[in-house]
Design a protein around this motif. Structure first.
Motif, PDB file in Angstrom:
ATOM      1  N   VAL A 217       0.868  -1.173   0.000  1.00  7.77           N
ATOM      2  CA  VAL A 217       0.000   0.000   0.000  1.00  7.77           C
ATOM      3  C   VAL A 217       0.907   1.226   0.000  1.00  7.77           C
ATOM      4  CG1 VAL A 217      -1.715   1.319   1.291  1.00  7.77           C
ATOM      5  CG2 VAL A 217      -1.863  -1.177   1.211  1.00  7.77           C
ATOM      6  N   VAL A 218       0.758   2.089  -1.010  1.00  6.91           N
ATOM      7  CA  VAL A 218       1.652   3.244  -1.135  1.00  6.91           C
ATOM      8  C   VAL A 218       0.929   4.570  -0.916  1.00  6.91           C
ATOM      9  CG1 VAL A 218       3.276   2.046  -2.650  1.00  6.91           C
ATOM     10  CG2 VAL A 218       1.319   3.269  -3.649  1.00  6.91           C
ATOM     11  N   PHE A 219      -0.377   4.516  -0.726  1.00  9.19           N
ATOM     12  CA  PHE A 219      -1.136   5.739  -0.477  1.00  9.19           C
ATOM     13  C   PHE A 219      -2.445   5.364   0.203  1.00  9.19           C
ATOM     14  CE2 PHE A 219      -4.514   8.660  -1.999  1.00  9.19           C
ATOM     15  CZ  PHE A 219      -4.108   9.816  -1.337  1.00  9.19           C
ATOM     16  N   ARG A 220      -2.880   6.234   1.112  1.00  4.02           N
ATOM     17  CA  ARG A 220      -4.158   6.004   1.802  1.00  4.02           C
ATOM     18  C   ARG A 220      -4.795   7.348   2.102  1.00  4.02           C
ATOM     19  NH1 ARG A 220      -2.438   3.455   6.259  1.00  4.02           N
ATOM     20  NH2 ARG A 220      -2.799   1.341   5.452  1.00  4.02           N
ATOM     21  N   ASN A 221      -6.080   7.471   1.786  1.00  2.00           N
ATOM     22  CA  ASN A 221      -6.862   8.603   2.276  1.00  2.00           C
ATOM     23  C   ASN A 221      -8.151   8.056   2.888  1.00  2.00           C
ATOM     24  OD1 ASN A 221      -8.653   8.072   0.135  1.00  2.00           O
ATOM     25  ND2 ASN A 221      -7.876   9.752  -1.146  1.00  2.00           N
ATOM     26  N   HIS A 222      -9.122   8.920   3.097  1.00  2.00           N
ATOM     27  CA  HIS A 222     -10.329   8.465   3.784  1.00  2.00           C
ATOM     28  C   HIS A 222     -11.116   7.443   2.975  1.00  2.00           C
ATOM     29  CE1 HIS A 222     -13.700   8.645   6.562  1.00  2.00           C
ATOM     30  NE2 HIS A 222     -14.512   8.788   5.529  1.00  2.00           N
ATOM     31  N   LEU A 223     -10.931   7.426   1.665  1.00  2.00           N
ATOM     32  CA  LEU A 223     -11.780   6.600   0.805  1.00  2.00           C
ATOM     33  C   LEU A 223     -11.061   5.419   0.168  1.00  2.00           C
ATOM     34  CD1 LEU A 223     -14.691   6.491  -0.149  1.00  2.00           C
ATOM     35  CD2 LEU A 223     -14.077   7.941  -2.081  1.00  2.00           C
ATOM     36  N   ALA A 269       2.846 -10.165 -17.344  1.00  2.66           N
ATOM     37  CA  ALA A 269       3.004  -9.717 -18.731  1.00  2.66           C
ATOM     38  C   ALA A 269       3.919  -8.499 -18.839  1.00  2.66           C
ATOM     39  CB  ALA A 269       1.644  -9.403 -19.339  1.00  2.66           C
ATOM     40  N   GLY A 270       4.479  -8.054 -17.712  1.00  4.38           N
ATOM     41  CA  GLY A 270       5.437  -6.963 -17.756  1.00  4.38           C
ATOM     42  C   GLY A 270       4.857  -5.586 -17.522  1.00  4.38           C
ATOM     43  N   HIS A 271       3.714  -5.502 -16.841  1.00  4.65           N
ATOM     44  CA  HIS A 271       3.115  -4.213 -16.526  1.00  4.65           C
ATOM     45  C   HIS A 271       3.382  -3.850 -15.063  1.00  4.65           C
ATOM     46  CE1 HIS A 271       0.787  -3.986 -20.285  1.00  4.65           C
ATOM     47  NE2 HIS A 271       0.569  -5.284 -20.123  1.00  4.65           N
ATOM     48  N   THR A 272       3.572  -2.574 -14.796  1.00  9.92           N
ATOM     49  CA  THR A 272       3.578  -2.068 -13.426  1.00  9.92           C
ATOM     50  C   THR A 272       2.137  -1.766 -13.061  1.00  9.92           C
ATOM     51  OG1 THR A 272       5.778  -1.096 -13.683  1.00  9.92           O
ATOM     52  CG2 THR A 272       4.408  -0.255 -11.890  1.00  9.92           C
ATOM     53  N   VAL A 273       1.610  -2.439 -12.042  1.00 11.61           N
ATOM     54  CA  VAL A 273       0.170  -2.410 -11.771  1.00 11.61           C
ATOM     55  C   VAL A 273      -0.102  -1.740 -10.426  1.00 11.61           C
ATOM     56  CG1 VAL A 273      -1.918  -3.795 -11.467  1.00 11.61           C
ATOM     57  CG2 VAL A 273      -0.181  -4.501 -13.133  1.00 11.61           C
ATOM     58  N   PHE A 274      -1.065  -0.822 -10.452  1.00 13.11           N
ATOM     59  CA  PHE A 274      -1.635  -0.212  -9.250  1.00 13.11           C
ATOM     60  C   PHE A 274      -3.118  -0.577  -9.199  1.00 13.11           C
ATOM     61  CE2 PHE A 274       2.004   2.361 -10.308  1.00 13.11           C
ATOM     62  CZ  PHE A 274       2.521   2.812  -9.092  1.00 13.11           C
ATOM     63  N   CYS A 275      -3.670  -0.673  -7.992  1.00  4.35           N
ATOM     64  CA  CYS A 275      -5.095  -0.998  -7.865  1.00  4.35           C
ATOM     65  C   CYS A 275      -5.684  -0.268  -6.664  1.00  4.35           C
ATOM     66  CB  CYS A 275      -5.289  -2.507  -7.709  1.00  4.35           C
ATOM     67  SG  CYS A 275      -7.034  -3.029  -7.704  1.00  4.35           S
ATOM     68  N   LEU A 276      -6.904   0.256  -6.835  1.00  5.61           N
ATOM     69  CA  LEU A 276      -7.623   0.888  -5.731  1.00  5.61           C
ATOM     70  C   LEU A 276      -8.265  -0.175  -4.850  1.00  5.61           C
ATOM     71  CD1 LEU A 276      -9.653   3.880  -7.223  1.00  5.61           C
ATOM     72  CD2 LEU A 276      -7.318   3.829  -6.427  1.00  5.61           C
ATOM     73  N   SER A 277      -8.228   0.041  -3.553  1.00  6.94           N
ATOM     74  CA  SER A 277      -9.004  -0.743  -2.601  1.00  6.94           C
ATOM     75  C   SER A 277      -9.900   0.238  -1.861  1.00  6.94           C
ATOM     76  CB  SER A 277      -8.082  -1.477  -1.617  1.00  6.94           C
ATOM     77  OG  SER A 277      -8.837  -2.147  -0.622  1.00  6.94           O
ATOM     78  N   TRP A 278     -11.230   0.093  -2.060  1.00  7.68           N
ATOM     79  CA  TRP A 278     -12.166   1.060  -1.492  1.00  7.68           C
ATOM     80  C   TRP A 278     -12.399   0.813  -0.005  1.00  7.68           C
ATOM     81  CZ3 TRP A 278     -13.306   5.014  -4.567  1.00  7.68           C
ATOM     82  CH2 TRP A 278     -13.293   4.835  -5.943  1.00  7.68           C
ATOM     83  N   ARG A 279     -12.597   1.893   0.730  1.00  2.37           N
ATOM     84  CA  ARG A 279     -12.997   1.824   2.129  1.00  2.37           C
ATOM     85  C   ARG A 279     -14.417   1.263   2.213  1.00  2.37           C
ATOM     86  NH1 ARG A 279     -11.863   4.805   6.817  1.00  2.37           N
ATOM     87  NH2 ARG A 279     -13.648   5.135   8.203  1.00  2.37           N
ATOM     88  N   THR A 289     -20.238  11.963  -1.771  1.00  4.74           N
ATOM     89  CA  THR A 289     -20.950  12.084  -3.043  1.00  4.74           C
ATOM     90  C   THR A 289     -20.256  11.272  -4.134  1.00  4.74           C
ATOM     91  OG1 THR A 289     -19.673  13.997  -3.769  1.00  4.74           O
ATOM     92  CG2 THR A 289     -21.615  14.433  -2.406  1.00  4.74           C
ATOM     93  N   LEU A 290     -20.919  11.181  -5.262  1.00  6.12           N
ATOM     94  CA  LEU A 290     -20.311  10.533  -6.419  1.00  6.12           C
ATOM     95  C   LEU A 290     -19.061  11.293  -6.847  1.00  6.12           C
ATOM     96  CD1 LEU A 290     -20.602   8.279  -8.550  1.00  6.12           C
ATOM     97  CD2 LEU A 290     -21.985   9.862  -9.909  1.00  6.12           C
ATOM     98  N   ASP A 291     -19.090  12.608  -6.734  1.00  8.20           N
ATOM     99  CA  ASP A 291     -17.903  13.382  -7.095  1.00  8.20           C
ATOM    100  C   ASP A 291     -16.781  13.185  -6.084  1.00  8.20           C
ATOM    101  OD1 ASP A 291     -16.915  15.261  -9.131  1.00  8.20           O
ATOM    102  OD2 ASP A 291     -16.619  16.601  -7.420  1.00  8.20           O
ATOM    103  N   ASP A 292     -17.118  12.922  -4.815  1.00  8.39           N
ATOM    104  CA  ASP A 292     -16.077  12.572  -3.842  1.00  8.39           C
ATOM    105  C   ASP A 292     -15.369  11.288  -4.258  1.00  8.39           C
ATOM    106  OD1 ASP A 292     -16.502  14.736  -2.138  1.00  8.39           O
ATOM    107  OD2 ASP A 292     -18.082  13.691  -1.023  1.00  8.39           O
ATOM    108  N   TYR A 293     -16.126  10.328  -4.763  1.00  7.99           N
ATOM    109  CA  TYR A 293     -15.507   9.085  -5.231  1.00  7.99           C
ATOM    110  C   TYR A 293     -14.591   9.352  -6.432  1.00  7.99           C
ATOM    111  CZ  TYR A 293     -17.680   5.597  -2.237  1.00  7.99           C
ATOM    112  OH  TYR A 293     -18.002   4.817  -1.156  1.00  7.99           O
ATOM    113  N   LEU A 296     -11.541  11.712  -4.537  1.00  6.51           N
ATOM    114  CA  LEU A 296     -10.745  10.999  -3.538  1.00  6.51           C
ATOM    115  C   LEU A 296     -10.349   9.608  -4.005  1.00  6.51           C
ATOM    116  CD1 LEU A 296     -12.762  11.969  -0.320  1.00  6.51           C
ATOM    117  CD2 LEU A 296     -10.638  12.984  -1.164  1.00  6.51           C
ATOM    118  N   GLY A 297     -11.003   9.124  -5.062  1.00  6.22           N
ATOM    119  CA  GLY A 297     -10.683   7.801  -5.592  1.00  6.22           C
ATOM    120  C   GLY A 297      -9.794   7.881  -6.813  1.00  6.22           C
TER     121      GLY A 297
END
Length: 589
Positions: A217-223, A269-279, A289-293, A296-297
């Protein structure tokens, strides 16, 4: 002289109506806790609309009477034919996706006769609830779905004395299957009461059997938590991949067991991969709100990746609702001339909700009003409420067949990684979910350029990055023809894939397993938008999984020269490695 001003909570002459509205909301919130998730008022209005128009259509009534007489005569003739030919051709056959009567024992009388009678009754009621002159199409579909559910409850496959497989099992075990079924039922009820997951899920532990691809995990915020995965090759493509899962369930649908992990496939396959994990939101998050997602997402993840790997474009990919959110974010970025996205991939994700599929049964003004009041009281939509809609739509596969096997046959179906994941649910904040359903499903605001982000309209036509979109043939959540409509909303280069299977298996499926196929075609920026059926005839048909085709497409839209794998995170830029994947948010209950 002063005058009171009327407000939404005030009646004539400033009368305070808030207490009366509260009573209505409390009643509606209590009512929403029962049933399938279909509003009783909506169902009642559908029944009234249908019955009133049927009463005013004598021709339709005569047609139904004639159909009933003909089908009865055909069934009687079939029964008579069985007396001389046990293999007589049936009057009607189950649909290709109806596997309830596939066993050989169902082909013998009297079981075959019961099946014929059931299927003919189901067909007759389908005709009775469709094409009634003047009936509202939404009410027509809602009532037809409810009638189908009621009929399926009484299917011969669900009854112990009309199902030959249950009868044979009872004879083989001297009735012990019913004792085992009772034990299974008691165990399931005890787990349900205690809030525990279904039997067998303990074999798929997060971070061990599933969600096990190495990373940090390289970043974390409220969401969100942002996970960066460790490289698996000596060199990698310069542009990283950002995966955005739907917030309705835990992120590891994209990182299941190793053979079904899209994350692992991309890393290998040789990709550097990042993935979101939602709160997993709580009542305190009710006003997200949807715009917060979006901010913040998606946007927070883009900012983090841009700091960790500065100057590199990002291949962003979203699955299901995550893909819809990505489309909003990407269009907003394009409108602001933000070119940090090298490509956009939308996996079983809708952008035009004109034909939203069977979930539209649950979205009208009355049902959203009822749902809003249920969510307002809690502050969120429970996963069980949302899952109830999916079970309603696929009750034969997700409810009745499992109950028959577990409680009447006394046999539990083996737990799989996808089934274990589906029981690991999340909640959805009240305001965000209401905006999503009302603005996108009900008003189709995204396709109509009526959403706004950062003070500007969100227009999909602004997208210029190449797009890779995937639909699946049997998708009842995001029907492929609806997903395909992006062709008509964007002028960007667009490669569209139509995969086999459904919303889950068509996206998450071991590419080494035989039997898969997909269709693929690319439309250039200046090409016209073909109707879906024309595209279907023109697209190339290929065997196997579409995963390698997507990975190759990403490589073609990346820099030609591969680079050394980057480090995990960037402490100097404020993005240190915080903890091992899969992180903390995925474990929230």
């Amino acid at each position: 002289m002063t005058h009171k001003v009327n407000t939404p909570e005030a009646g004539p002459a400033g009368t305070d109506t808030a207490p009366y509205r509260t009573i209505d909301r409390l009643r509606e919130a209590m009512a929403a806790g029962f049933g399938t998730g279909v509003s009783p008022l909506a169902l009642g209005m559908a029944l009234i609309d249908w019955s009133a128009h049927l009463a005013a259509a004598p021709g339709k009534r005569l047609e139904l009477a004639d159909r009933a007489a003909r089908e009865t005569a055909e069934l009687m003739a079939h029964i008579a034919a069985l007396a001389t030919d046990p293999k007589a051709e049936p009057v009607i056959r189950p649909g290709p996706q109806d596997r309830r009567f596939a066993a050989a024992a169902w082909q013998n009388p009297p079981f075959s006769i019961w099946v014929q009678g059931f299927l003919l009754a189901r067909q007759w009621w389908h005709e009775a609830t469709h094409d009634v002159p003047g009936t509202d199409p939404h009410y027509e579909n809602l009532l037809s779905a409810m009638v189908r559910q009621w009929l399926d409850m009484a299917s011969p496959a669900n009854l112990p004395f009309t199902n030959p497989e249950i009868i044979a099992r009872s004879m083989q075990t001297a009735g012990l299957n019913h004792l085992a079924g009772m034990r299974n039922w008691c165990e399931d009820m005890a787990r349900l009461a205690a809030g525990k997951p279904p039997v067998g899920t303990e074999r798929f532990r997060v971070g061990y059997e599933v969600a096990a691809t190495p990373g940090k995990v390289v970043f974390r915020n409220h969401l969100i938590e942002l996970i960066q995965y460790a490289p698996a090759t000596e060199t990698v493509l310069a542009e990283p991949v950002l995966l955005i899962p739907a917030w309705i369930m835990k992120y590891y649908i994209l990182d299941l067991s190793p053979e079904n992990s899209l994350v692992r496939h991309l890393v290998q396959a040789g990709h550097t991969v990042f993935c979101l994990s939602w709160r997993n939101p709580t009542a305190d998050d009710r006003d997200l709100t949807l715009d917060d997602y979006r901010r913040l997402g998606v946007m927070a993840a883009v900012e983090a990746i841009n700091a960790i790997l500065p100057g590199r474009g990002i291949h962003a990919a979203g699955y299901c609702l995550g893909g819809t959110l990505l489309a909003i974010a990407a269009a907003a970025m394009a409108g602001a001339r933000d070119d940090r996205l090298a490509s956009v991939s939308l996996l079983a994700a809708q952008t035009d909700f004109t034909e939203p599929g069977d979930l539209a049964l649950f979205v009208d003004h009355d049902q959203l009003h009822s749902l809003e009041n249920a969510m307002r009281q809690r502050g969120y939509l429970t996963a069980e409420q949302m899952l109830g809609a999916f079970r309603f739509l696929r009750s034969n596969d997700l409810v009745w067949s499992r109950m028959v096997h577990a409680y009447l046959m006394g046999e539990r179906e083996p737990m799989t990684d996808i089934l274990a994941w589906s029981s690991d649910s999340t909640r959805m904040p009240y305001r965000m979910q209401d905006e999503y359903l009302r603005r996108l499903y009900l008003e189709n605001a995204l396709a109509g350029d009526r959403l706004r982000a950062d003070g500007r309209p969100v227009a999909l036509r602004n997208l210029r990055a190449p797009i890779f979109a995937v639909g699946t043939e049997e998708d009842y959540v995001a029907p492929w023809r609806s997903v395909y409509q992006l062709h008509c909303l964007s002028d960007a280069e667009l490669t569209f894939v139509l995969a086999d299977k459904d919303h889950l298996a068509g996206i998450i499926f071991d590419p080494s397993q035989p039997g898969s196929h997909y269709r693929i075609a690319t439309r250039g920026p200046d090409d016209t938008c073909l109707p879906p059926e024309d595209w279907l005839r023109a697209a190339a048909w290929r065997e196997g999984s579409w995963w390698p085709a997507w990975s190759g497409w990403l490589a073609r839209h990346s820099a030609a020269e591969r680079v050394a794998p980057p480090g995990i995170g960037a402490a100097a830029a404020g993005y240190p490695a915080l903890e091992d994947a899969p992180g903390s948010y995925v474990r929230q209950r």
